[in-house]
Enzyme design. Structure first.
Site: not given
Ligand SMILES: Cc1cc2nc3c(=O)[nH]c(=O)nc-3n(C[C@H](O)[C@H](O)[C@H](O)COP(=O)(O)OP(=O)(O)OC[C@H]3O[C@@H](n4cnc5c(N)ncnc54)[C@H](O)[C@@H]3O)c2cc1C
Length: 506
Positions: A41, A44, A47, A49, A81, A338, A349
């Protein structure tokens, strides 16, 4: 395998880096036999970062997905890095680099740091950072990926390195690749999750538009909320914030400043630490802090007061709880990224953990009955991996002499897991470290961080005294001189990027 036993449809929920990494890998290896769909979405969002990585990403991009390195770096505004520079952690004024790759060269059964310890105590060796390529290259801002003409045992033959990159651009890049390999992207917000009567397996998700998307296997990449794994299946979460008390981050991009350093900087602050990640087009910054010890406003002010360049936006707050799901694989849902847990970003990591979850999933990929045996094995290995990384992170906070703020007092005096206590005690007595199985961080990482955080061994391994001291001095000095000479001849990081990997202006 009979075709009726095969999983023929996989639905990925979420399109952040975890979702698109999973989509690209599954399409590459399972795309012929299964239809793969990804629901995300834009409303939504992600994250966004997560800009620093560990060297394993090169294997994922290159070997697994066949991505050309130069294209990846250019498309994501990437930089190199070689490790992380930790400032002010053991004491204010301290600085050390946790570099990737080995330290020196072992002699017989002994790792390099053992005889280095003896010589250092005798005043006959330089600081440990002068004996690995990465920790020599990083502060000098030099980079070369390895010397093909060096002998195979030379530390210069293959240099371990990772990247800093723009996480949003990485997700976009992988999205393009996954779609080219057959993944169907479905835009829309999921408003309902439908379970099978009896065993509670997920059958489908319903979007705001009314569209129903089914699947035999669901990959939950929906971010912290864990739409399927937690909100629907109520799997539960192991909360480790009593050991890793930072629970928020304030993030802000700033203007790029030269030189672009080939390392991440992690500077301790009164209630946490601040990252600085240089990209080609900007610098990423963030203050990771414990909300018990500092307010959001104070954290934002500290962050903004400690930027190298002009801020390009207002600081953005993120909340998290360090820990992991009790099970990452529950019924027919495998959570990645996450959604499966979060170990705070101190050692970058998270993206690696998504990669490792994908690797594990492919190794244990189920048939249609989704055997609980596979899930159990998956979960056991995930817990092992998370716990070992957790211990390594706790080490950074706990091994400090700082007593200048309540946050550091708490970290220094807190109880730590027995597994970590044992590792520290063993090292403190005579510098020994033993890797637990497939522990993600290996000896060089533990040794560099323990020494960097002032855990000084009282002695060294008894075998060292069997070796003539002058021979040891020669071995150690040869290594130091060879590295200093080779690194001085390398191009600067900036020259390397400009020559091979320069990204177009955004
Ligand atoms: C402060 C911070 C610093 C970080 N720094 C690092 C770093 O240096 N190195 C590293 O490896 N990792 C880091 N991370 C972690 C990294 O950001 C995540 O591991 C990475 O971005 C993966 O995120 P994700 O895909 O799991 O979740 P997200 O990026 O949150 O994606 C979630 C997805 O789910 C979708 N979604 C959610 N609910 C719905 C719904 N109801 N309907 C349809 N779609 C939905 C959203 O639209 C989105 O596409 C950091 C995290 C934080 C918080």
């Amino acid at each position: 395998m009979n075709t009726h036993e095969r999983i023929s449809s996989i639905t990925i929920v979420g399109g952040g880096s975890a979702g698109w990494m999973a989509a690209a890998a599954l399409a590459t290896y399972l795309g012929k036999g299964a239809s793969i769909r990804l629901v995300e979405s834009e409303e939504i969002g992600i994250v966004g970062v997560g800009e620093a990585s560990v060297p394993h990403i090169r294997h994922f991009n290159g070997q697994w997905l066949g991505i050309d390195e130069a294209e990846f770096v250019k498309r994501t505004q990437g930089t190199i890095k070689l490790g992380i520079q930790f400032n002010d952690w053991g004491r204010i004024g301290d600085s050390y680099i946790h570099g990737f790759g080995a330290i020196g060269r072992s002699l017989g059964p002994l790792p390099f740091h053992q005889f280095w310890l003896k010589l250092r105590l005798a005043g006959r060796a330089a600081p440990i950072g002068e004996y690995s390529p990465q920790t020599v290259m990083a502060p000098l801002g030099r980079f070369a990926p390895g010397d093909r003409n060096a002998p195979a045992h030379s530390p210069l033959a293959d240099i371990a390195y990772a990247y800093h990159f723009d996480a949003t651009l990485y997700a976009r890049f992988l999205r393009e690749l996954a779609q080219q390999r057959g993944v169907q992207r479905i835009e829309g917000r999921i408003v309902g999750v439908n379970q099978r009567a009896g065993d509670g397996f997920i059958e489908s998700v319903t979007l705001e538009s009314g569209q129903v998307v089914d699947g035999a296997l669901f990959i939950d990449c929906s971010g912290f909320r864990g739409l399927l794994i937690e909100e629907t299946l109520k799997t539960g979460y192991l909360d480790w914030s009593h050991w890793l008390p930072c629970d928020r981050a304030m993030a802000v991009p700033s203007e790029r400043v030269d030189p672009i350093t080939p390392y991440t900087r992690a500077s301790a602050r009164p209630a946490g630490w601040q990252w600085r990640i240089p990209l080609q087009h900007r610098t990423g910054n963030g203050y990771v802090y414990a909300s018990r010890h500092v307010s959001d406003d104070e954290a934002a002010a500290t962050l903004l007061a400690n930027l190298d360049g002009r801020a390009l936006a207002d600081p953005r707050a993120l909340r998290f709880t360090t820990g992991m799901r009790r099970k990452s694989w529950n019924r027919n849902v495998v959570a990645l990224g996450l959604a499966s847990g979060f170990l705070e970003p101190l050692e970058s990591t998270s993206i690696y953990l998504a990669q490792s979850g994908i690797t594990r999933l492919l190794g244990l990929f189920p048939k249609r009955d989704v055997s609980p045996l596979l899930a159990e094995r998956y979960n056991r290995e995930s817990v092992f991996e998370y716990e070992r990384i957790r211990d390594f992170l706790i080490l950074h906070y706990h091994a400090t002499e700082r007593d200048d703020t309540p946050f550091w007092d708490q970290c220094r005096t807190m109880d730590i897991p027995d597994s970590l206590r044992e590792t520290i005690d063993l090292f403190r007595s005579d510098g020994r470290y033993f890797r637990n199985g497939e522990d993600f961080f290996a000896l060089p990482s533990w040794v560099q961080v323990m020494l960097g955080q002032r855990i000084v061994p009282q002695g060294y391994h008894p075998i060292v005294d069997e070796m003539p001291e002058d021979r040891l001095v020669e071995h150690v000095e040869d290594m130091r001189a060879m590295l200093a000479h080779a690194v001085a001849a390398m191009p600067t990081h900036r020259e390397w990027i400009d020559r091979y990997w320069k990204a177009p202006a955004p």
